[in-house]
Scaffold this active site. Structure first.
Site, PDB file in Angstrom:
ATOM      1  N   PHE A  83       0.213  -1.329   0.359  1.00 37.39           N
ATOM      2  CA  PHE A  83      -0.282  -0.257  -0.031  1.00 37.39           C
ATOM      3  C   PHE A  83       1.184   1.164   0.212  1.00 37.39           C
ATOM      4  O   PHE A  83       0.403   2.252   0.150  1.00 37.39           O
ATOM      5  CB  PHE A  83      -1.243   0.091   1.379  1.00 37.39           C
ATOM      6  CG  PHE A  83      -2.086  -0.633   1.136  1.00 37.39           C
ATOM      7  CD1 PHE A  83      -3.195  -0.554   0.014  1.00 37.39           C
ATOM      8  CD2 PHE A  83      -2.520  -1.651   1.844  1.00 37.39           C
ATOM      9  CE1 PHE A  83      -4.477  -1.087  -0.043  1.00 37.39           C
ATOM     10  CE2 PHE A  83      -3.421  -2.792   1.574  1.00 37.39           C
ATOM     11  CZ  PHE A  83      -3.915  -2.482   0.754  1.00 37.39           C
ATOM     12  N   ASP A  84       2.071   1.462   0.376  1.00 42.09           N
ATOM     13  CA  ASP A  84       2.765   2.488  -0.286  1.00 42.09           C
ATOM     14  C   ASP A  84       4.156   2.253  -1.005  1.00 42.09           C
ATOM     15  O   ASP A  84       4.974   2.679  -0.762  1.00 42.09           O
ATOM     16  CB  ASP A  84       3.223   2.674   1.422  1.00 42.09           C
ATOM     17  CG  ASP A  84       4.247   4.606   1.307  1.00 42.09           C
ATOM     18  OD1 ASP A  84       3.638   5.088   0.351  1.00 42.09           O
ATOM     19  OD2 ASP A  84       5.038   4.430   2.057  1.00 42.09           O
ATOM     20  N   ILE A  85       3.886   1.189  -2.175  1.00 45.97           N
ATOM     21  CA  ILE A  85       5.042   1.643  -3.155  1.00 45.97           C
ATOM     22  C   ILE A  85       5.664   2.644  -3.731  1.00 45.97           C
ATOM     23  O   ILE A  85       4.696   2.780  -4.918  1.00 45.97           O
ATOM     24  CB  ILE A  85       4.686   0.422  -4.848  1.00 45.97           C
ATOM     25  CG1 ILE A  85       4.711  -0.851  -3.858  1.00 45.97           C
ATOM     26  CG2 ILE A  85       5.564  -0.186  -4.953  1.00 45.97           C
ATOM     27  CD1 ILE A  85       5.172  -1.255  -3.293  1.00 45.97           C
TER      28      ILE A  85
END
Length: 258
Positions: A83-85
Site C-alpha cells: 500500500f505504499d509502493i
C-alpha cells in the site's frame, strides 16, 4: 516485525533488528549504499549531480521491484499488501539491485483472500489506487499495489523526458503524463526522452505500455504482478496497447513534479 523477519527475497529489504523501548522505536535494515530510487529520479535539482541510470539499468530495477511485489503477494505464508509502493520506499544496494522497504502501511491477509477491508485511504498521493479513495472504483486488493507500481514505472520513464510537456493551448497547465505518453505511443511518436542515456528506447516504450496497463481505473483490468513480470521481460511488439487511462478530478494524481 514478525512478518517482516520471515521475509527472504533478493528484492525485499532484510530486517536486522528493531527497538521497542518506551517511546523509542527503530527498525534496522541492511545498509543500502545507493539510498532510495527517488534520488535517481529527481535529478534536475540534485546537488551534486547524480549518476544517470541508463534504460537497461532502469529496466532491471523495474523487474526487480515487480518480483519483490510478486513475492509479497504470492510467496509469503500470508499475503502482504504494501500500500505504499513509491520510489522513496525502494532502496538500492551497491549493484543497484532494488529492495522494497517501509512496511508501515502494509496489511496482512490470507493467501486465498482476494479482497481486503479498509477503514480509510492509505498511501501517498500520486501513487494511491482510486479504489482506496472510493469503493465505486472497485474492491481493495493486491491490484492496488499493481496500480502504485504502474505509477512508479511512469515516474521512471517521465523523469528522463527532455521536454516540459505542456499543452500548447494552455501553457500554464501541466498535462497529465499518463495521457500524454498514451497519445504519443498510440500515434507512434517519439517519447522525447534524453538521448544521452544510451540504450534502446524500445525499453522505455515497453515500460510505459506496461505501466499504462497497471494504472487502469478498474482493478479487474490490471494485470497480476506475475503478468507484469512477463510483459516486462517480453518484447514490446507483443504487448497490446491498453485502453486510455481515465482521469478523476476528485483525486490528486499528479506526481510528476521532478
Amino acid at each position: 516485525m514478525a512478518a517482516i523477519s520471515r521475509i527472504h527475497h533478493s528484492n525485499v529489504v532484510r530486517l536486522l533488528g528493531f527497538c521497542y523501548e518506551g517511546t523509542r522505536r527503530a527498525i534496522v535494515y541492511e545498509f543500502m549504499p545507493n539510498g532510495s530510487l527517488e534520488r535517481f529520479i529527481c535529478l534536475q535539482e540534485a546537488k551534486p549531480p547524480r549518476h544517470l541510470l541508463n534504460w537497461e539499468q532502469l529496466h532491471k530495477i523495474a523487474i526487480g521491484i515487480a518480483r519483490g511485489i510478486e513475492y509479497l503477494h504470492q510467496g509469503c505464508n500470508q499475503r502482504i499488501l504494501h500500500f505504499d509502493i513509491k520510489p522513496h520506499n525502494i532502496l538500492l544496494d551497491h549493484n543497484f539491485c532494488p529492495k522494497i522497504s517501509d512496511f508501515g502501511l502494509a496489511k496482512l491477509c490470507s493467501r486465498d483472500q482476494s479482497v481486503v477491508s479498509m477503514t480509510g485511504p492509505r498511501g501517498t498521493a500520486g501513487y494511491t489506487a482510486p479504489e482506496l479513495f472510493s469503493r465505486n472504483f472497485g474492491e481493495v486488493s493486491c491490484k492496488s499495489d499493481v496500480y502504485s507500481f504502474g505509477m512508479l514505472l511512469l515516474g521512471l520513464v517521465g523523469s528522463r523526458r527532455r521536454i516540459n510537456f505542456q499543452s500548447e493551448s494552455q501553457s500554464h497547465t501541466q498535462v497529465y503524463f499518463p495521457i500524454w505518453i498514451y497519445e504519443r505511443l498510440s500515434l507512434e511518436k517519439d517519447l522525447e526522452l534524453q538521448v544521452e542515456m544510451g540504450g534502446d528506447e524500445e525499453i522505455a516504450k515497453k515500460m510505459a505500455i506496461v505501466a499504462l496497463w497497471c494504472i487502469q481505473w478498474n482493478p479487474k483490468d490490471r494485470p497480476s504482478m506475475t503478468m507484469v513480470i512477463q510483459k516486462l521481460e517480453g518484447h514490446s511488439q507483443s504487448i497490446e496497447m491498453p485502453p486510455k487511462p481515465c482521469i478523476s478530478s476528485d483525486i490528486e494524481i499528479d506526481s510528476y513534479q521532478c
